[in-house]
Enzyme design. Structure first.
Site, mmCIF file in Angstrom:
data_model
loop_
_atom_site.group_PDB
_atom_site.id
_atom_site.type_symbol
_atom_site.label_atom_id
_atom_site.label_comp_id
_atom_site.label_asym_id
_atom_site.label_seq_id
_atom_site.Cartn_x
_atom_site.Cartn_y
_atom_site.Cartn_z
ATOM 1 N N GLY A 8 0.789 -1.234 0.000
ATOM 2 C CA GLY A 8 0.000 0.000 0.000
ATOM 3 C C GLY A 8 0.818 1.280 0.000
ATOM 4 N N ASP A 32 3.462 -3.005 4.256
ATOM 5 C CA ASP A 32 4.412 -2.723 3.177
ATOM 6 C C ASP A 32 5.826 -2.756 3.765
ATOM 7 O OD1 ASP A 32 4.063 -0.967 0.209
ATOM 8 O OD2 ASP A 32 6.035 -1.252 1.122
ATOM 9 N N SER A 82 7.784 -4.995 -9.235
ATOM 10 C CA SER A 82 6.905 -4.667 -10.365
ATOM 11 C C SER A 82 7.599 -4.164 -11.627
ATOM 12 C CB SER A 82 5.897 -3.610 -9.904
ATOM 13 O OG SER A 82 6.549 -2.369 -9.686
ATOM 14 N N THR A 122 -2.059 -8.835 -13.615
ATOM 15 C CA THR A 122 -1.738 -7.877 -14.672
ATOM 16 C C THR A 122 -2.087 -8.435 -16.048
ATOM 17 O OG1 THR A 122 0.153 -6.906 -15.848
ATOM 18 C CG2 THR A 122 0.650 -8.753 -14.433
ATOM 19 N N ASP A 123 -2.305 -7.543 -17.009
ATOM 20 C CA ASP A 123 -2.553 -8.010 -18.387
ATOM 21 C C ASP A 123 -1.315 -8.696 -18.966
ATOM 22 O OD1 ASP A 123 -0.957 -5.739 -18.754
ATOM 23 O OD2 ASP A 123 -2.221 -4.838 -20.288
ATOM 24 N N GLU A 124 -0.145 -8.464 -18.351
ATOM 25 C CA GLU A 124 1.084 -9.069 -18.891
ATOM 26 C C GLU A 124 1.069 -10.590 -18.779
ATOM 27 O OE1 GLU A 124 4.885 -7.395 -18.512
ATOM 28 O OE2 GLU A 124 4.162 -5.421 -17.938
ATOM 29 N N TYR A 146 9.097 -11.053 -14.893
ATOM 30 C CA TYR A 146 8.092 -10.388 -14.040
ATOM 31 C C TYR A 146 6.713 -10.988 -14.308
ATOM 32 C CZ TYR A 146 4.380 -6.958 -13.176
ATOM 33 O OH TYR A 146 3.194 -6.359 -12.797
ATOM 34 N N THR A 149 6.177 -14.487 -12.973
ATOM 35 C CA THR A 149 5.908 -14.604 -11.531
ATOM 36 C C THR A 149 4.487 -14.134 -11.208
ATOM 37 O OG1 THR A 149 6.870 -12.417 -11.023
ATOM 38 C CG2 THR A 149 8.342 -14.323 -10.870
ATOM 39 N N LYS A 150 4.009 -13.127 -11.932
ATOM 40 C CA LYS A 150 2.637 -12.669 -11.693
ATOM 41 C C LYS A 150 1.632 -13.732 -12.151
ATOM 42 C CE LYS A 150 1.344 -9.310 -10.316
ATOM 43 N NZ LYS A 150 1.047 -8.889 -8.909
ATOM 44 N N ASN A 245 4.323 3.438 -27.691
ATOM 45 C CA ASN A 245 5.222 4.148 -26.776
ATOM 46 C C ASN A 245 5.689 5.476 -27.390
ATOM 47 O OD1 ASN A 245 4.981 2.159 -24.888
ATOM 48 N ND2 ASN A 245 6.928 1.162 -25.348
ATOM 49 N N HIS A 272 10.621 -7.940 -25.505
ATOM 50 C CA HIS A 272 9.652 -6.841 -25.383
ATOM 51 C C HIS A 272 8.326 -7.196 -26.062
ATOM 52 C CE1 HIS A 272 9.363 -2.137 -25.377
ATOM 53 N NE2 HIS A 272 8.492 -2.720 -24.579
HETATM 54 P P1 NAD Z 1 5.014 -0.588 -6.982
HETATM 55 O O1 NAD Z 1 6.329 -1.190 -7.326
HETATM 56 O O2 NAD Z 1 4.840 0.886 -7.126
HETATM 57 O O3 NAD Z 1 4.624 -0.950 -5.476
HETATM 58 C C1 NAD Z 1 4.882 -2.200 -4.906
HETATM 59 C C2 NAD Z 1 4.820 -2.036 -3.396
HETATM 60 O O4 NAD Z 1 5.010 -3.339 -2.804
HETATM 61 C C3 NAD Z 1 5.925 -1.139 -2.831
HETATM 62 O O5 NAD Z 1 5.360 -0.224 -1.910
HETATM 63 C C4 NAD Z 1 6.865 -2.104 -2.126
HETATM 64 O O6 NAD Z 1 7.520 -1.528 -0.999
HETATM 65 C C5 NAD Z 1 5.907 -3.215 -1.720
HETATM 66 N N1 NAD Z 1 6.573 -4.511 -1.545
HETATM 67 C C6 NAD Z 1 7.437 -5.124 -2.399
HETATM 68 N N2 NAD Z 1 7.838 -6.296 -1.889
HETATM 69 C C7 NAD Z 1 7.200 -6.452 -0.695
HETATM 70 C C8 NAD Z 1 7.191 -7.466 0.295
HETATM 71 N N3 NAD Z 1 7.921 -8.578 0.147
HETATM 72 N N4 NAD Z 1 6.427 -7.298 1.392
HETATM 73 C C9 NAD Z 1 5.674 -6.171 1.549
HETATM 74 N N5 NAD Z 1 5.658 -5.172 0.645
HETATM 75 C C10 NAD Z 1 6.412 -5.315 -0.465
HETATM 76 O O7 NAD Z 1 3.953 -1.377 -7.863
HETATM 77 P P2 NAD Z 1 2.602 -0.855 -8.530
HETATM 78 O O8 NAD Z 1 2.895 -0.321 -9.867
HETATM 79 O O9 NAD Z 1 1.852 -0.036 -7.546
HETATM 80 O O10 NAD Z 1 1.853 -2.242 -8.729
HETATM 81 C C11 NAD Z 1 1.065 -2.788 -7.676
HETATM 82 C C12 NAD Z 1 0.514 -4.132 -8.117
HETATM 83 O O11 NAD Z 1 -0.253 -3.978 -9.313
HETATM 84 C C13 NAD Z 1 1.596 -5.153 -8.437
HETATM 85 O O12 NAD Z 1 1.167 -6.394 -7.963
HETATM 86 C C14 NAD Z 1 1.675 -5.134 -9.949
HETATM 87 O O13 NAD Z 1 2.098 -6.381 -10.440
HETATM 88 C C15 NAD Z 1 0.236 -4.843 -10.315
HETATM 89 N N6 NAD Z 1 0.027 -4.168 -11.593
HETATM 90 C C16 NAD Z 1 0.645 -2.987 -11.860
HETATM 91 C C17 NAD Z 1 0.390 -2.334 -13.067
HETATM 92 C C18 NAD Z 1 1.020 -0.999 -13.375
HETATM 93 O O14 NAD Z 1 0.829 -0.480 -14.478
HETATM 94 N N7 NAD Z 1 1.756 -0.376 -12.452
HETATM 95 C C19 NAD Z 1 -0.481 -2.899 -13.997
HETATM 96 C C20 NAD Z 1 -1.095 -4.115 -13.686
HETATM 97 C C21 NAD Z 1 -0.848 -4.721 -12.482
#
Ligand code: NAD
Length: 308
Positions: A8, A32, A82, A122-124, A146, A149-150, A245, A272
């Site tokens: 969070g 977090d 991420s 994620t869509d990935e 990445y 793992t997701k 992009n 990519h």
């Molecule tokens: P981010 O990297 O900004 O935030 C990740 C957070 O997780 C950070 O605050 C970090 O400190 C915390 N964290 C990491 N490892 C941890 C652990 N072991 N224990 C506790 N906290 C931990 O990521 P984001 O862009 O906010 O993405 C959040 C989620 O959404 C992820 O699961 C990502 O896969 C998913 N997601 C992101 C996007 C995007 O465009 N950013 C799109 C689809 C899905």
């Protein structure tokens, strides 16, 4: 609901917590570990909120997680490594947090008999698509560490529903942008570099297509799925706004008043994916729809980063 929101202090998680505390009756415990990607600053304004408690800790810490989950109704798992480029340099932390960390949360949720487990995927996980859009029933074919793992975490969560009846919901969202995103990611990085008159390194020929959703729209969609989704189901979340992009780069330069001469084409990212696009009709059927155009979302995002 009393929610445990993991990750969070990161980009989407912090926006989600602001949304939940400002717009709903749910209370939040944030967990977090504050990796390089997380920051307390992202929670400025809600750290002292009476319905919010912030815990610095790791989702892989079984004892801590079990203790926290004991009086929780629902878990929203954003915590993850991420950044795709970092996963190409070394996948170990990705496997550890994204897969094993999710497993710890799922086990604790099962023990505590919680009502909702929302896994943020994620869509990935679908891999790339040259035409059409991914549906939730399409097979997973991730192409970078990445995304792999997701996809593992996504399948693991689904298996806890099938095997144990854990009330799991999964969301697969397209690329988010907006306030509080780490500056290693494309849009904030390019806004800051464009404003500083620096070069904007575009991978390959810039033709890779992504579907961009403003983070506030995603947060409302996540709330909708959490409250109204059917357990055991997967929900795609996207805006339909597809851009290359290179187009995103040009729009940023226009918004910031930079010059096209700042665009620098660099060696493409390994593996990519060429294009992501998702069909979000299952989520819109729950009553949600995106409200932000890319134009308006980018304007708000530029304003945020230039006034930081
Ligand atoms: P981010 O990297 O900004 O935030 C990740 C957070 O997780 C950070 O605050 C970090 O400190 C915390 N964290 C990491 N490892 C941890 C652990 N072991 N224990 C506790 N906290 C931990 O990521 P984001 O862009 O906010 O993405 C959040 C989620 O959404 C992820 O699961 C990502 O896969 C998913 N997601 C992101 C996007 C995007 O465009 N950013 C799109 C689809 C899905």
């Amino acid at each position: 609901m009393r929610l445990l929101v993991t990750g969070g202090a990161g980009f989407i998680g912090s926006n989600f917590i602001h949304h939940v505390l400002e717009e709903t009756d749910h209370s939040v415990v944030t967990l977090d570990s504050l990796t390089y990607a997380g920051s307390r600053d992202n929670l400025e304004g809600v750290l002292d909120h009476p319905d919010h408690e912030f815990i610095q800790g790791d989702i892989r810490d079984r004892d801590l997680v079990s203790e926290l989950v004991a009086d929780i109704d629902g878990i929203v798992n954003f915590a993850a490594e991420s950044h795709v480029d970092r996963a190409i340099d070394g996948a170990e932390p990705f496997v550890s947090t994204n897969i094993q960390g999710t497993q710890v949360l799922l086990d604790a949720a099962l023990d505590a008999d919680i009502n909702r487990f929302l896994q943020i995927s994620t869509d990935e996980v679908y891999g790339e698509i040259s035409e059409g859009k991914f549906k939730e029933s399409d097979p997973l074919a991730p192409r970078n560490p990445y995304a792999a793992t997701k996809a593992s975490a996504d399948l693991l969560a689904q298996s806890y529903y099938t095997t144990h009846g854990l009330p799991v919901l999964i969301t697969r969202t397209s690329n988010n942008y907006g306030p509080r995103q780490h500056s290693e990611k494309l849009i904030p990085k390019f806004i800051q570099r464009a404003a500083a008159g620096k070069s904007l390194p575009v991978y390959g020929d810039g033709s890779n297509v992504r579907e961009w959703i403003y983070v506030e729209d995603n947060c409302r969609a996540l709330e909708t799925v959490l409250e109204s989704g059917s357990v055991g189901e997967v929900y795609n979340i996207g805006s339909g706004e597809e851009l290359t992009n290179l187009e995103v780069t040009k729009r940023i330069l226009d918004a910031v008043g930079g010059s096209k001469d700042q665009i620098e084409f660099v060696e493409d990212r390994a593996g990519h994916d060429q294009r992501y696009a998702i069909n979000a009709s299952k989520t819109t059927a729950l009553g949600w729809e995106p409200e932000w155009s890319f134009e308006d979302g980018l304007e708000a995002t530029v304003e945020y980063y230039l006034n930081e």
